[in-house]
Design an enzyme around this catalytic site. Structure first.
Site: not given
Length: 743
Positions: A32-33, A223-224, A254, A607
């Site tokens: 996504k980044t 974002d997020e 998340q 992770r």
């Protein structure tokens, strides 16, 4: 636009969809980044003015990294994008617009410690029981109200809210909220929640200001988005109302910050606000092996409230997920430490490739002890921040007071540091005088002779004169020159230098490090404003994630799962997978709570890049008592095909593998011997084992006959190491084991 060729098809669609509302559902490890970075680059290449792009990120560190990546693609234009966290971006707007809502441009930003201290002082002045009105608890209640945009007036008039406070035996929280906001206003200060609350007030009450920023920010990216609260949701909706070019990126799976006020419905119901919404799902995980991705999917599918997606990986199938079953929390620590050591040695890895994740900080103790015994270096993320140290907060208070002399908390902190004969009684008199005359504490302090303070007036006047001289210098010099002068002229450096103890030297060196940091800030070509006020705002908005440094050397990283958000490691150990620990007993009061815990587990699993290990203990100390534990329901939710159980205990016993050179490999090659053919006699009754001793012959209902080789007592826990004739050596915890003594 060669970079478009580096994207998969959904990523490319997300980058090239620039006009109209867009929601990017980005699964863990889906790049996504990269998509956000290239989307901004694409906008700039299309001719969009960088000043017209607003990008809100999770941390300032993430914004900085993204800006540098965009700069590599499109050049220095990237520096003109409005990019940062909600708090940093809207603090910048409030700096320019604050007088419109009754605050000075130089307002101070209070951190949680400042806020708690102020609340503690208010409760003391109101003669309230500090055990009932704990500052952290009261601040949490006020914070929750602000995140829902509930003002002081609304709070005190809402019967439901008042009933809740009365039921909790804290009926005065509304009054504390009122006093707290009044003191903040008089101090020219805002807390973290005010930065968003007051931005909403600004946009609500000043349509011209809202219109100005709506025209400025033609493209809004968040974002997020799953971690936004109601206040943040409203701000972005208002800013995007004109052009509707809003792009939100997130993953409902998340969303793990409900305790901070995050509202998952913001992402689940995003389409209600934008019926013309385009949705792009990034479902390919580039980070983890197939087994890890499949295990994560098998867990999260149990949540009812979610946006359905099919996350997959084209990476290698990878190792099965190992499950360690230990007899106690200490045993769990030993097994994890040995596993890390063996993995490192067998696969030529660095300790930096390993992370241990846990639900609560308290779980770190057993892990730390085990790692230390094996001389494995580790680092705990989330310790005391550099800016939370006393000596740093002391000098920062002087700097804050220089920029905003009305800052009550800063003034109270340093008016008698270093000691200048202004005692607590005198400070209380100043506060009372300020309250009675409806002045700020600074107004009383800087005109002390008008209030008749007798002998102490001279020392107070000298202090005020010193602060005024600092303020004059701050208007002429950059942040470093001013801070260096204040550190010396205030007496802080002299006071610390006089302490020759090891601790004193460390505090002195910390002040030097702070000055080094200010110099670094001033020398940074990307910082246009070199003033002391700008530096103070910069550090006030630093988050925990921004302060994590890539230290030299090798170490295993240890942290809570919440702290691990956004990070990745080659090998991950998730420990303490037991009912009431994970999921937490505090978080299984409702389905919504349980689903948040499950999302937290999903975050932890994802992770891991190459190898994931899960562990749990069948007994654990709680408040000094050894209690039996049940394995977490989340373990049951992972499909067995993805798991490899390496250890088993069999009625209170565990295979003693620690003495072997390679516990995991040895166990795989030589499985645990079990006396599966032993059937206890019908008259089998367990004996009282309180007097069990070495050399005694015993019978176990599963392992058969054996001889006690050793007894091991630690605190209230007693273990017996027994050599069984068929099952081999076992270690039994006597509080659980059933043994019949024969001799």
């Amino acid at each position: 636009m060669d970079y478009l060729n580096l994207l998969n098809e959904p990523q490319r669609r997300a980058v090239m969809h620039t006009d109209g509302p867009l929601m990017i559902i980005a699964g863990a490890g889906s790049g996504k980044t990269r998509v956000l970075t290239y989307r901004i680059a694409y906008l700039l290449e299309k001719g969009v003015d960088p000043f017209n792009i607003l990008t809100l990120t999770f941390t300032n560190k993430a914004a900085k990294e993204m800006r540098h990546r965009i700069e590599k693609v499109v050049g220095k234009d990237a520096r003109n994008i409005w990019m940062g966290t909600f708090h940093s971006v809207f603090a910048k707007i409030l700096r320019a617009e604050a007088p419109k809502i009754g605050y000075p441009n130089s307002f101070t930003i209070y951190d949680s410690d400042d806020s708690k201290t102020l609340i503690k002082n208010i409760c003391k002045e109101m003669n309230l029981d500090d055990k009932l009105y704990k500052p952290g608890l009261v601040l949490g209640r006020i914070s929750a109200a602000k995140n829902k945009l509930i003002s002081v007036g609304q709070y005190r008039q809402d019967r439901t809210v008042q009933a809740d406070d009365e039921a909790a035996m804290r009926p005065k929280i509304g009054e504390i909220y009122h006093q707290y906001q009044d003191r903040l206003k008089r101090s020219g200060a805002m807390d973290f929640d005010d930065l968003l609350f007051n931005t909403n007030v600004l946009f609500r009450d000043h349509v011209d200001v809202l219109n100005k920023y709506q025209h400025m920010f033609k493209y809004v990216m968040v974002d997020e988005y799953q971690d936004t609260n109601y206040s943040q949701y409203l701000i972005t909706r208002k800013l995007a109302a004109k052009d509707r070019n809003i792009c939100v990126v997130g993953d409902d799976a998340q969303s793990i910050y409900a305790f901070r006020g995050a509202d998952i419905s913001n992402i689940l119901n995003f389409e209600r606000d934008y019926p013309e919404l385009e949705v792009v799902k990034l479902e390919q995980n580039y980070r983890s092996t197939q087994n890890i991705v499949n295990a994560a999917n098998s867990v999260i599918k149990n949540n009812k409230e979610q946006l359905r997606k099919s996350v997959f990986s084209d990476n290698e199938e990878g190792n099965l997920i190992e499950v360690i079953k230990a007899n106690s929390d200490n045993e769990e620590g030993k097994l994890v430490a040995h596993s890390i050591f063996e993995e490192k040695m067998n696969n030529h890895l660095s300790y930096n490739d390993f992370a241990i994740l846990y639900r609560t900080n308290a779980q770190s103790r057993a892990m730390e002890e085990a790692l230390r015994k094996m001389n494995i270096k580790y680092k705990i993320v989330g310790g005391l921040s550099f800016y939370q140290r006393k000596e740093i907060k002391d000098l920062i208070a002087y700097l804050r007071l220089t920029v905003n002399p009305n800052d009550e908390q800063a003034l109270r902190r340093v008016i008698n540091y270093p000691k200048r004969g202004i005692g607590d009684t005198t400070i209380e008199k100043i506060i009372v005088s300020a309250s009675e005359s409806n002045h700020s504490i600074w107004e009383v302090t800087s005109n002390i002779h008008s209030f008749g303070f007798g002998r102490s007036a001279g020392a107070i006047d000298d202090f005020a004169t010193k602060i005024k001289s600092f303020a004059v210098l701050a208007e002429q010099q950059d942040a470093f020159e001013v801070a260096k002068h204040i550190a010396k002229a205030s007496g802080v450096i002299e006071d610390l230098y006089a302490d020759k103890s090891i601790e004193g030297l460390a505090r002195y060196e910390n002040i030097q490090e702070l000055l080094n940091g200010i110099k670094e800030y001033v020398d940074d070509p990307e910082k246009e404003d070199k003033s002391l006020a700008a530096f103070l705002q910069d550090i006030a908005l630093i988050t925990d994630a921004d302060t994590k440094k890539d230290d030299d050397g090798e170490y295993v990283t240890m942290m809570t799962i919440h702290s691990s958000k956004g990070l990745e490691f080659r090998n991950v150990y998730i420990v303490g997978l037991e009912e009431n620990l994970f999921p937490s007993q505090m978080m299984i009061q409702s389905r919504a709570d349980l689903e948040e815990e499950r999302r937290l587990f999903y975050v932890a699993i994802t992770r891991a890049e190459k190898k994931l290990t899960l562990s749990y203990a069948t007994s654990r100390y709680q408040w000094g008592n050894l209690r039996a534990c049940e394995k977490s329901r989340f373990l049951e939710e992972i499909e067995p095909a993805f798991l490899n159980f390496k250890f088993s205990d069999g009625q209170g016993a565990f295979e003693k593998v620690l003495k072997r050179k390679s516990p995991l490999v040895a166990t795989a090659a030589a499985p645990v011997r079990k006396a599966t053919n032993y059937t206890p006699p019908a008259d089998f009754v367990a004996s009282d084992t309180s007097n069990l001793a070495e050399g005694m012959r015993v019978e176990h209902p599963k392992f058969g006959f054996g001889t006690v080789a050793k007894m091991d007592t630690q605190g209230n826990s007693t273990k017996a190491i027994i050599n069984f004739e068929e099952a081999g050596e076992k270690t039994l915890l006597l509080s659980f084991a059933k043994l019949r003594i024969h001799s």
